[in-house]
Design a protein around this motif. Structure first.
Motif, PDB file in Angstrom:
ATOM      1  N   PRO A 159     -13.562   1.626  -0.923  1.00 15.90           N
ATOM      2  CA  PRO A 159     -12.250   2.205  -1.193  1.00 15.90           C
ATOM      3  C   PRO A 159     -11.275   2.236  -0.370  1.00 15.90           C
ATOM      4  O   PRO A 159     -10.269   2.066  -0.446  1.00 15.90           O
ATOM      5  CB  PRO A 159     -12.750   3.895  -1.666  1.00 15.90           C
ATOM      6  N   ASP A 160     -11.723   2.325   1.048  1.00 14.39           N
ATOM      7  CA  ASP A 160     -10.582   2.354   2.178  1.00 14.39           C
ATOM      8  C   ASP A 160      -9.710   1.068   2.104  1.00 14.39           C
ATOM      9  O   ASP A 160      -8.591   1.178   2.622  1.00 14.39           O
ATOM     10  CB  ASP A 160     -11.321   2.737   3.551  1.00 14.39           C
ATOM     11  N   SER A 161     -10.298   0.071   1.475  1.00 18.74           N
ATOM     12  CA  SER A 161      -9.457  -1.230   1.506  1.00 18.74           C
ATOM     13  C   SER A 161      -8.484  -1.427   0.635  1.00 18.74           C
ATOM     14  O   SER A 161      -7.706  -2.331   0.747  1.00 18.74           O
ATOM     15  CB  SER A 161     -10.458  -2.517   1.457  1.00 18.74           C
ATOM     16  N   TRP A 162      -8.447  -0.544  -0.480  1.00 16.47           N
ATOM     17  CA  TRP A 162      -7.611  -0.628  -1.464  1.00 16.47           C
ATOM     18  C   TRP A 162      -7.037   0.563  -1.730  1.00 16.47           C
ATOM     19  O   TRP A 162      -5.910   0.590  -2.570  1.00 16.47           O
ATOM     20  CB  TRP A 162      -8.065  -1.428  -2.706  1.00 16.47           C
ATOM     21  N   VAL A 163      -7.425   1.894  -1.721  1.00 19.61           N
ATOM     22  CA  VAL A 163      -6.888   3.050  -2.161  1.00 19.61           C
ATOM     23  C   VAL A 163      -6.136   3.780  -0.718  1.00 19.61           C
ATOM     24  O   VAL A 163      -6.693   3.900   0.124  1.00 19.61           O
ATOM     25  CB  VAL A 163      -7.944   4.050  -2.418  1.00 19.61           C
ATOM     26  N   THR A 164      -4.962   3.354  -1.060  1.00 18.74           N
ATOM     27  CA  THR A 164      -4.049   3.908   0.237  1.00 18.74           C
ATOM     28  C   THR A 164      -3.764   5.343   0.252  1.00 18.74           C
ATOM     29  O   THR A 164      -3.787   6.050   1.184  1.00 18.74           O
ATOM     30  CB  THR A 164      -2.718   3.298   0.351  1.00 18.74           C
ATOM     31  N   SER A 165      -3.721   5.810  -1.219  1.00 19.91           N
ATOM     32  CA  SER A 165      -3.420   7.067  -1.301  1.00 19.91           C
ATOM     33  C   SER A 165      -3.519   7.603  -2.829  1.00 19.91           C
ATOM     34  O   SER A 165      -3.150   6.841  -3.383  1.00 19.91           O
ATOM     35  CB  SER A 165      -2.110   7.742  -0.782  1.00 19.91           C
ATOM     36  N   LEU A 166      -4.152   8.708  -3.087  1.00 21.62           N
ATOM     37  CA  LEU A 166      -4.233   9.284  -4.572  1.00 21.62           C
ATOM     38  C   LEU A 166      -3.059  10.235  -4.625  1.00 21.62           C
ATOM     39  O   LEU A 166      -3.190  10.862  -5.721  1.00 21.62           O
ATOM     40  CB  LEU A 166      -5.517   9.908  -4.869  1.00 21.62           C
ATOM     41  N   ASP A 168      -2.653  -1.317  -8.630  1.00 22.46           N
ATOM     42  CA  ASP A 168      -1.863  -1.948  -7.760  1.00 22.46           C
ATOM     43  C   ASP A 168      -2.644  -2.932  -6.782  1.00 22.46           C
ATOM     44  O   ASP A 168      -2.279  -4.031  -6.176  1.00 22.46           O
ATOM     45  CB  ASP A 168      -1.276  -0.796  -6.706  1.00 22.46           C
ATOM     46  N   ALA A 169      -3.845  -2.371  -6.668  1.00 19.14           N
ATOM     47  CA  ALA A 169      -4.908  -3.323  -5.673  1.00 19.14           C
ATOM     48  C   ALA A 169      -5.212  -4.613  -6.411  1.00 19.14           C
ATOM     49  O   ALA A 169      -5.310  -5.873  -5.944  1.00 19.14           O
ATOM     50  CB  ALA A 169      -5.945  -2.486  -5.325  1.00 19.14           C
ATOM     51  N   ILE A 170      -5.218  -4.797  -7.745  1.00 22.54           N
ATOM     52  CA  ILE A 170      -5.493  -6.120  -8.570  1.00 22.54           C
ATOM     53  C   ILE A 170      -4.431  -6.739  -8.474  1.00 22.54           C
ATOM     54  O   ILE A 170      -4.514  -8.099  -8.282  1.00 22.54           O
ATOM     55  CB  ILE A 170      -6.030  -5.646 -10.024  1.00 22.54           C
ATOM     56  N   ARG A 171      -3.137  -6.314  -8.793  1.00 22.34           N
ATOM     57  CA  ARG A 171      -1.930  -6.932  -8.599  1.00 22.34           C
ATOM     58  C   ARG A 171      -1.727  -7.772  -7.318  1.00 22.34           C
ATOM     59  O   ARG A 171      -1.022  -8.702  -7.222  1.00 22.34           O
ATOM     60  CB  ARG A 171      -0.692  -6.246  -9.097  1.00 22.34           C
ATOM     61  N   SER A 172      -1.812  -6.890  -6.237  1.00 17.95           N
ATOM     62  CA  SER A 172      -1.748  -7.389  -4.875  1.00 17.95           C
ATOM     63  C   SER A 172      -2.686  -8.434  -4.673  1.00 17.95           C
ATOM     64  O   SER A 172      -2.686  -9.043  -3.472  1.00 17.95           O
ATOM     65  CB  SER A 172      -1.610  -6.184  -3.881  1.00 17.95           C
ATOM     66  N   GLY A 173      -3.839  -8.516  -5.308  1.00 12.15           N
ATOM     67  CA  GLY A 173      -5.073  -9.498  -4.902  1.00 12.15           C
ATOM     68  C   GLY A 173      -6.043  -8.633  -3.840  1.00 12.15           C
ATOM     69  O   GLY A 173      -6.907  -9.522  -3.369  1.00 12.15           O
ATOM     70  N   GLN A 174      -5.666  -7.362  -3.540  1.00 12.52           N
ATOM     71  CA  GLN A 174      -6.829  -6.831  -2.770  1.00 12.52           C
ATOM     72  C   GLN A 174      -8.311  -6.814  -3.338  1.00 12.52           C
ATOM     73  O   GLN A 174      -9.096  -6.835  -2.877  1.00 12.52           O
ATOM     74  CB  GLN A 174      -6.288  -5.561  -2.243  1.00 12.52           C
ATOM     75  N   LEU A 175      -8.031  -6.568  -4.851  1.00 11.92           N
ATOM     76  CA  LEU A 175      -9.129  -6.459  -5.442  1.00 11.92           C
ATOM     77  C   LEU A 175      -9.272  -7.841  -6.395  1.00 11.92           C
ATOM     78  O   LEU A 175      -8.424  -8.098  -7.103  1.00 11.92           O
ATOM     79  CB  LEU A 175      -9.241  -5.501  -6.672  1.00 11.92           C
ATOM     80  N   ALA A 201      -7.094 -10.363 -14.834  1.00 10.20           N
ATOM     81  CA  ALA A 201      -6.441  -9.211 -14.873  1.00 10.20           C
ATOM     82  C   ALA A 201      -4.956  -9.213 -14.313  1.00 10.20           C
ATOM     83  O   ALA A 201      -4.505  -8.128 -14.689  1.00 10.20           O
ATOM     84  CB  ALA A 201      -7.324  -8.250 -14.265  1.00 10.20           C
ATOM     85  N   ALA A 202      -4.979 -10.212 -13.466  1.00 12.84           N
ATOM     86  CA  ALA A 202      -3.460 -10.281 -12.799  1.00 12.84           C
ATOM     87  C   ALA A 202      -3.195 -11.537 -12.102  1.00 12.84           C
ATOM     88  O   ALA A 202      -3.988 -12.262 -11.710  1.00 12.84           O
ATOM     89  CB  ALA A 202      -3.647  -9.085 -11.424  1.00 12.84           C
ATOM     90  N   PRO A 203      -1.920 -11.904 -11.883  1.00 15.21           N
ATOM     91  CA  PRO A 203      -1.473 -13.041 -11.197  1.00 15.21           C
ATOM     92  C   PRO A 203      -2.134 -13.364  -9.929  1.00 15.21           C
ATOM     93  O   PRO A 203      -2.393 -12.290  -9.195  1.00 15.21           O
ATOM     94  CB  PRO A 203      -0.072 -13.105 -11.432  1.00 15.21           C
ATOM     95  N   PRO A 204      -2.541 -14.380  -9.412  1.00 12.15           N
ATOM     96  CA  PRO A 204      -3.373 -14.538  -8.305  1.00 12.15           C
ATOM     97  C   PRO A 204      -2.426 -14.103  -6.833  1.00 12.15           C
ATOM     98  O   PRO A 204      -3.023 -13.932  -5.942  1.00 12.15           O
ATOM     99  CB  PRO A 204      -3.898 -15.798  -8.116  1.00 12.15           C
ATOM    100  N   ALA A 205      -1.368 -14.402  -6.980  1.00 10.92           N
ATOM    101  CA  ALA A 205      -0.646 -14.142  -5.526  1.00 10.92           C
ATOM    102  C   ALA A 205       1.077 -13.719  -5.806  1.00 10.92           C
ATOM    103  O   ALA A 205       1.372 -14.139  -6.934  1.00 10.92           O
ATOM    104  CB  ALA A 205      -0.771 -15.434  -4.761  1.00 10.92           C
ATOM    105  N   GLY A 206       1.424 -13.055  -4.960  1.00  7.45           N
ATOM    106  CA  GLY A 206       2.961 -12.796  -5.037  1.00  7.45           C
ATOM    107  C   GLY A 206       3.129 -11.698  -6.310  1.00  7.45           C
ATOM    108  O   GLY A 206       4.542 -11.772  -6.553  1.00  7.45           O
ATOM    109  N   ASN A 207       2.688 -11.193  -6.826  1.00  9.58           N
ATOM    110  CA  ASN A 207       2.705 -10.362  -8.400  1.00  9.58           C
ATOM    111  C   ASN A 207       3.288 -11.205  -8.899  1.00  9.58           C
ATOM    112  O   ASN A 207       4.365 -10.637  -9.940  1.00  9.58           O
ATOM    113  CB  ASN A 207       3.509  -9.254  -7.647  1.00  9.58           C
TER     114      ASN A 207
END
Length: 455
Positions: free
Chosen positions: A2-9, A25-32, A82-88
């Motif tokens: 979770p620390d790698s993609w949840v910055t804040s709830l 947000d994590a999927i869009r950014s490519g973190q997940l 589920a999301a574009p691979p890079a650059g949102n």
């Protein structure tokens, strides 16, 4: 993890909504990344200090939206698209790609949703019960089992007045229209916006087509008497593609025209079963079975690959139509006819339609919500029924938006492609967006890519 993609709830909304926002947000950014396995409900709830049910509900909703997938034994994972691979931004296909990444063309239902298990059950039952003569030369009217089942279903669900003797099976709507073209007068009125290949079928048979203007109340019947047409082709339940249902006064007017002139109404009920704001509107055929040819098919409800359609004919056309069709059935296989008959009679068809209505309504709502959030000035119409919506665009912008969509791998139709060349209406810019074709796991990404094309 979770620390790698949840910055804040922190932030507005419930904990479930905040967790969903962090996952998106994590999927869009490519973190997940696609196919990443997410922590179990128990593990993530312990890590984040929130209730296990909150995590379960967030995961379940994101599965419904297409961001995640969940399969027994495989856990919950990030969907493959589920999301574009890079650059949102949506992925740009190479010049060699022939298939779009996201298919939002208004063409067909979700192929993955075909009811294979129920269809197989009906096929086994129907083939076991079929008489031996069913496997001889095909009757050009179609199998009596299917015609009887259709007569019952169409009367109950669509308000069609027919017995089995007035039904002829055909190879989809286009197959039926090709047969009818041999019997129609040489001038046929059509809607000013519609499927051009239907008009081409008529024109290839030597028939002149004259367009009728359409608006939110369907085709403008007032201009029909002066058109010189001896027949009219309409989509009354849900005008294709603009989306309006034929108004009650216009229904009455077109039947009055047919009675007074001896004209014929061809009723294309292509997606009459898929209505979301109320019960489906009954067929015009019920007002006067002697002046209306009702045409339906399994293309939108089940699959266009079945090549199964049906015509409910006035008595005076049956013999002539069968003479055109010939002495045998060449196109619709007996196995599929018997299976559909059982599928209708057993209630499998009704159950399938109920499930698909729920799915397509959810997809429609997701599309409308995304457009309201990303492009609030875009007017969306035609959403009360069917498997597509129309997006109004500023004048002159349609070619640019279509070009951008192609670059981003989005297949979508422009409204201008549906306009009759002699239309009395001024050209309109817009997109015709189908929400039936994409697989469930890819729909959210397809909507995201469409919004990017509109950017």
């Amino acid at each position: 993890m979770p620390d790698s993609w949840v910055t804040s709830l922190d932030g507005p909304g419930s904990r479930r909504a905040r967790l969903m926002r962090a996952l998106r947000d994590a999927i869009r950014s490519g973190q997940l990344k696609p196919d990443t396995r997410l922590p179990s409900y128990r593990a993530l709830s312990a890590d984040l200090g929130i209730a296990r049910n909150t995590v379960a509900e967030a995961y379940a909703e994101l599965v419904e939206e297409g961001w995640l997938t969940a399969r027994q034994g495989s856990g919950t994972r990030v969907a493959a698209r589920a999301a574009p691979p890079a650059g949102n931004r949506p992925q740009q296909p190479s010049a060699h790609d022939r298939r779009p990444v996201h298919d939002l063309a208004p063409s067909s239902p979700d192929a993955a949703a075909f009811p294979r298990a129920a269809w197989s059950t009906s096929a086994r039952r129907a083939l076991t019960a079929a008489p031996s003569e069913a496997f001889g030369p095909g009757d050009p009217r179609g199998r009596p089992e299917l015609r009887r089942a259709l007569a019952e279903y169409l009367g109950r669900a669509r308000g069609v007045r027919a017995d089995a003797d007035r039904i002829v099976i055909c190879a989809g709507f286009a197959g039926g229209l090709r047969l009818l073209a041999e019997l129609l007068p040489r001038t046929v009125a059509v809607e000013a916006y519609g499927l051009r290949f239907h008009g081409q079928i008529l024109e290839n048979a030597g028939i002149r087509t004259v367009p009728l203007a359409v608006d939110e109340r369907g085709a403008d019947i007032a201009t029909l008497p002066g058109s010189g047409a001896g027949a009219v082709l309409l989509t009354p339940a849900h005008q294709y593609p603009t989306g309006g249902a034929l108004h009650a006064a216009r229904r009455t007017a077109v039947v009055d025209w047919a009675r007074a002139s001896g004209g014929l109404i061809l009723e294309d009920d292509y997606d009459g079963e898929f209505r979301y704001d109320r019960q489906p509107i009954g067929a015009v055929q019920g007002l006067d079975p002697d002046r209306v040819v009702y045409l339906g098919s399994a293309s939108k409800s089940l699959s266009p690959a079945l090549r199964l359609g049906w015509m409910v004919l006035p008595d005076h056309l049956i013999d002539d139509l069968l003479a055109v069709k010939g002495g045998r059935e060449f196109w619709s296989g007996v196995g599929d006819q018997l299976t559909l008959a059982d599928f209708l009679a057993s209630g499998g068809y009704d159950r399938h339609l109920r499930r698909r209505r729920q799915t397509y309504r959810r997809r429609r709502d997701l599309l409308v919500t995304a457009l309201q959030e990303r492009h609030p000035t875009v007017r969306v119409t035609g959403i009360a029924a069917g498997l597509h919506a129309v997006l109004a665009l500023p004048p002159g912008s349609e070619p640019r938006v279509l070009a951008t969509a192609r670059t981003l791998g989005v297949a979508v139709d422009g409204l201008s492609a549906y306009r009759h060349p002699a239309s009395p209406m001024p050209p309109r810019d817009g997109l015709v967006v189908g929400y039936g074709t994409p697989p469930e796991h890819g729909f959210a990404a397809a909507v995201h890519a469409l919004c990017a094309a509109l950017d």
